[in-house]
Scaffold this motif. Structure first.
Motif, PDB file in Angstrom:
ATOM      1  N   THR A   1     -18.765  14.740  -9.716  1.00  0.00           N
ATOM      2  CA  THR A   1     -17.810  15.150 -10.743  1.00  0.00           C
ATOM      3  C   THR A   1     -17.128  13.885 -11.259  1.00  0.00           C
ATOM      4  N   ASP A   2     -16.303  14.028 -12.270  1.00  0.00           N
ATOM      5  CA  ASP A   2     -15.608  12.852 -12.773  1.00  0.00           C
ATOM      6  C   ASP A   2     -14.162  12.852 -12.285  1.00  0.00           C
ATOM      7  N   SER A   3     -13.476  11.766 -12.563  1.00  0.00           N
ATOM      8  CA  SER A   3     -12.135  11.567 -12.011  1.00  0.00           C
ATOM      9  C   SER A   3     -11.118  12.582 -12.499  1.00  0.00           C
ATOM     10  N   THR A   4     -11.367  13.237 -13.658  1.00  0.00           N
ATOM     11  CA  THR A   4     -10.359  14.173 -14.181  1.00  0.00           C
ATOM     12  C   THR A   4     -10.304  15.481 -13.396  1.00  0.00           C
TER      13      THR A   4
ATOM     14  N   MET B   1     -17.788  10.723  -7.202  1.00  0.00           N
ATOM     15  CA  MET B   1     -16.889  10.721  -8.362  1.00  0.00           C
ATOM     16  C   MET B   1     -17.211   9.564  -9.298  1.00  0.00           C
ATOM     17  N   ILE B   2     -17.239   9.853 -10.588  1.00  0.00           N
ATOM     18  CA  ILE B   2     -17.401   8.809 -11.599  1.00  0.00           C
ATOM     19  C   ILE B   2     -16.118   8.764 -12.432  1.00  0.00           C
ATOM     20  N   PRO B   3     -15.498   7.589 -12.548  1.00  0.00           N
ATOM     21  CA  PRO B   3     -14.171   7.522 -13.184  1.00  0.00           C
ATOM     22  C   PRO B   3     -14.200   7.409 -14.706  1.00  0.00           C
ATOM     23  N   LEU B   4     -13.214   8.026 -15.349  1.00  0.00           N
ATOM     24  CA  LEU B   4     -12.916   7.761 -16.747  1.00  0.00           C
ATOM     25  C   LEU B   4     -11.927   6.600 -16.801  1.00  0.00           C
TER      26      LEU B   4
ATOM     27  N   SER C   1     -10.594  21.312 -17.221  1.00  0.00           N
ATOM     28  CA  SER C   1     -10.365  20.005 -16.609  1.00  0.00           C
ATOM     29  C   SER C   1      -9.419  20.146 -15.424  1.00  0.00           C
ATOM     30  N   CYS C   2      -9.016  18.994 -14.869  1.00  0.00           N
ATOM     31  CA  CYS C   2      -8.108  18.913 -13.730  1.00  0.00           C
ATOM     32  C   CYS C   2      -8.666  19.669 -12.518  1.00  0.00           C
TER      33      CYS C   2
ATOM     34  N   VAL D   1      -5.730  10.016 -17.307  1.00  0.00           N
ATOM     35  CA  VAL D   1      -6.428  10.400 -18.543  1.00  0.00           C
ATOM     36  C   VAL D   1      -5.817  11.650 -19.164  1.00  0.00           C
ATOM     37  N   ILE D   2      -5.648  12.702 -18.385  1.00  0.00           N
ATOM     38  CA  ILE D   2      -5.070  13.939 -18.925  1.00  0.00           C
ATOM     39  C   ILE D   2      -3.564  13.764 -19.143  1.00  0.00           C
TER      40      ILE D   2
END
Length: 280
Positions: free
Chosen positions: A7-10, A25-28, A119-120, A263-264
């Protein structure tokens, strides 16, 4: 068949929870001036809100480069047959499309990209559910089927406390922000068709929080097993209190506490509060 979960960091899943469930995890990125930071890696949530207070300019955000996806998928190909890659809504970021493109570029592993349309930590619930199924040996097709079924019951509502972030980020006009602030309007937002849109405009924070409780009660009062998460933007004590109150009232619901990260948080601003859930 061994399936990796990405999943991504958000999703804002804690490092401990990611490690426990073997979630990658892959970061934005969040950008202050000329400095770019990978969220959850280079910049933590507390540091971010402090930086925003001291910065004259609102930071900007960006999705991961496709090359970062390719690198991660190639690494996973050494130990896994497939990967289910779960990402924030395609309506607010190109991250999901990046995962799809990278999947077509990598040999030796089958990539199943999933648009959570949210998200989140609600996005995080998809990753947790997928990780639990992968640990049980379920196929990627079975995991994707379950994730799609989850969309039928997931809900999330976010209250924005400071309208200036929405205005500075282009989500709200200056006039709307000024009038809203004067009237103490606390807009409730939610996701519809992959986009963040207004749900209701409510006067005062207290009334907005009560409205979120009432919306949650519509599902929670049915008594079916659920997972839910209280999400906050630098308001941990208030969020913790809300979680305790809900736990006492709804013992059949498994509650989590999470946050709006860099990010959010760039778009919602400090003081935002949300609640999201799904039926298990």
């Amino acid at each position: 068949m061994k399936t990796a979960i990405v999943t991504d960091s958000t999703a804002y899943i804690s490092a401990e929870l990611r490690e426990k469930h073997d979630i990658h995890m892959i970061p934005l990125n969040v950008i202050f001036g000329n400095e770019s930071y990978q969220e959850e890696v280079d910049i933590k949530v507390e540091q971010f809100y402090e930086e925003v207070k001291n910065s004259r300019e609102l930071p900007s955000t960006s999705q991961p480069a496709i090359g970062e996806f390719v690198s991660l998928f190639e690494k996973l190909a050494k130990d896994y047959d497939a990967v289910v890659s779960i990402h924030l809504s395609s309506g607010i970021s190109g991250t999901y499309q990046g995962a799809v493109a990278a999947g077509d570029m990598v040999d030796g592993i089958d990539v199943y990209a999933f648009d959570s349309e949210i998200s989140c930590m609600i996005q995080g619930f998809y990753a947790l559910e997928a990780a639990e199924l992968a640990a049980e040996g379920k196929s990627p097709e079975q995991i994707m089927e379950r994730l799609n079924a989850m969309k039928e019951s997931d809900r999330a509502y976010f209250m924005v406390d400071d309208l200036s972030h929405l205005q500075r980020g282009g989500r709200l006009s200056s006039a709307q922000a000024i009038v809203g602030s004067l009237l103490q309007v606390k807009p409730l937002l939610h996701f519809v068709d992959t986009k963040i849109v207004p749900f209701e405009k409510i006067r005062t924070r207290k009334k907005a929080v009560k409205r979120i409780h009432d919306l949650f009660d519509e599902d929670a009062s049915l008594g079916v097993p659920m997972r839910a998460c209280v999400i906050h933007a630098n308001r941990e004590a208030e969020a913790e209190e809300m979680k305790k109150e809900l736990e006492q009232k709804y013992p059949h619901v498994e509650f989590f506490l999470s946050y709006f990260g860099p990010v959010i948080g760039t778009h919602l601003g400090e003081g935002a509060l949300g609640l999201g859930w799904y039926k298990r």
